[in-house]
Design a protein around this motif. Structure first.
Motif, PDB file in Angstrom:
ATOM      1  N   GLN A 188      33.352  40.475  38.462  1.00 39.87           N
ATOM      2  CA  GLN A 188      34.155  41.232  37.274  1.00 39.87           C
ATOM      3  C   GLN A 188      33.294  41.290  36.014  1.00 39.87           C
ATOM      4  N   LYS A 189      32.572  40.350  35.603  1.00 40.23           N
ATOM      5  CA  LYS A 189      31.788  40.194  34.415  1.00 40.23           C
ATOM      6  C   LYS A 189      30.525  41.381  34.726  1.00 40.23           C
ATOM      7  N   ALA A 190      29.879  41.332  35.884  1.00 43.88           N
ATOM      8  CA  ALA A 190      28.762  42.294  36.097  1.00 43.88           C
ATOM      9  C   ALA A 190      29.238  43.625  36.181  1.00 43.88           C
ATOM     10  N   PHE A 191      30.298  43.917  36.630  1.00 43.37           N
ATOM     11  CA  PHE A 191      30.979  45.396  36.928  1.00 43.37           C
ATOM     12  C   PHE A 191      31.271  45.891  35.282  1.00 43.37           C
ATOM     13  N   SER A 192      31.890  45.028  34.485  1.00 39.63           N
ATOM     14  CA  SER A 192      32.253  45.194  33.403  1.00 39.63           C
ATOM     15  C   SER A 192      31.218  45.715  32.202  1.00 39.63           C
ATOM     16  N   THR A 193      29.828  45.310  32.608  1.00 37.55           N
ATOM     17  CA  THR A 193      28.803  45.688  31.768  1.00 37.55           C
ATOM     18  C   THR A 193      28.393  47.137  31.957  1.00 37.55           C
TER      19      THR A 193
END
Length: 313
Positions: A235-240
């Protein structure tokens, strides 16, 4: 059969969005509010990034230049539209028309390349984070931004030169709310083959290649994200990159619907609609998409707001 006037026209009449007198003032108020929101939102992004040292990273430098392009592209069209709505003075010289068209094409091309550079930035950050500092150094970042502007502004020269050489003797009424390629081609009584070929060639070589590079970046990005074991990490990687991906989809869909088709399939209402989406909706949504869920930006914005309050009071 269209009348064949003697000589070439030196000015055009821009019909605008509507000929109904009762709609002129409501449309003026609507587009003035939209224009003010676009300028305010994009200037806020530009200023916060400029004044916050924490945001002096490649991703935010690209975003800052995207804001510059959004402000410029909107200001190239909307103020003239607002002026015509309030004064009903719809005449525009051939030189003024081609100048507006030049900046319209140039800024659109520059935005293509800036979005492509942003996708490459996200690819390096997610797929090759250990080499991010070297591959996205300040020098490389400045080169990508400069190349984006150069490519966009050089690409539009050929279109404007060829359009200037056409003979516009069929009519002087542009049935649009600004000067665009296809409405001008419709007014020409000379051969438009070269302009159409250049449009498709530049669309294939530049637009399609930019799209292909962006698509390739996201294929690798998504593949890398799916390999992350933890849900929080994915989720953190995709949010970027989610914000950038959303803007890319909106941007490409509107411009592809506008230009990647033969002029024989030209539809006035449809093209006005998609032109409005590009000129108004994209610059209006970009500040919202990039900032609403961006914690780094919101922290920098709140710090800057507090600094301004302390300075005033």
């Amino acid at each position: 059969m269209a009348p064949n006037y003697q000589g070439n026209v030196s000015e055009f009449i821009i019909r605008g969005l509507s000929d109904t007198p009762e709609l002129q003032i409501p449309l003026f108020v609507l587009f003035l509010i939209i224009y003010l929101f676009i300028i305010t939102g994009n200037l806020t992004i530009f200023s916060v990034i400029l004044l916050s040292s924490d945001l002096h990273t490649p991703m935010y430098k690209f975003l800052q230049n995207l804001s510059i392009i959004d402000i410029s592209s909107t200001s190239n069209v909307l103020p003239a539209l607002l002026h015509r709505l309030i004064t009903q003075q719809k005449k525009m010289s051939l030189f003024g028309c081609l100048t507006q068209l030049y900046f319209y094409i140039s800024l659109a091309g520059s935005e293509f390349f800036i979005l492509t550079a942003m996708s490459y930035d996200r690819y390096v950050a997610i797929c090759d984070p250990l080499h991010y500092i070297n591959r996205m150094s300040e020098k490389h970042c400045a080169w990508l931004i400069s190349a984006s502007y150069c490519a966009g502004f050089v690409n539009s020269v050929g279109h404007v030169v060829l359009l200037h050489k056409l003979t516009y003797c069929a009519s002087h009424l542009i049935d649009h709310f600004f000067c665009d390629v296809i409405p001008l081609l419709k007014l020409s009584c000379s051969d438009t083959f070269n302009v159409e070929i250049l449009t498709y060639v530049s669309g294939t070589l530049l637009t399609f290649n930019s799209f292909l590079l962006t698509l390739s970046s996201y294929i690798f990005i998504i593949s890398t994200i799916l390999k992350i074991q933890s849900t929080h990490g994915r989720q953190k990687a995709f949010s970027t990159c989610a914000s950038h991906l959303t803007c890319v989809i909106i941007f490409y869909m509107t411009l592809l619907c506008l230009y990647m088709k033969p002029t024989t399939s030209y539809s006035l209402d449809r093209d006005k609609f998609f032109s409005l989406l590009y000129i108004v909706l994209v610059p209006l949504l970009n500040p919202l998409i990039y900032t609403l869920k961006n914690k780094e930006f919101l922290i920098a914005f709140n710090k800057l707001k507090q600094t301004v309050k302390n300075f005033i009071f």
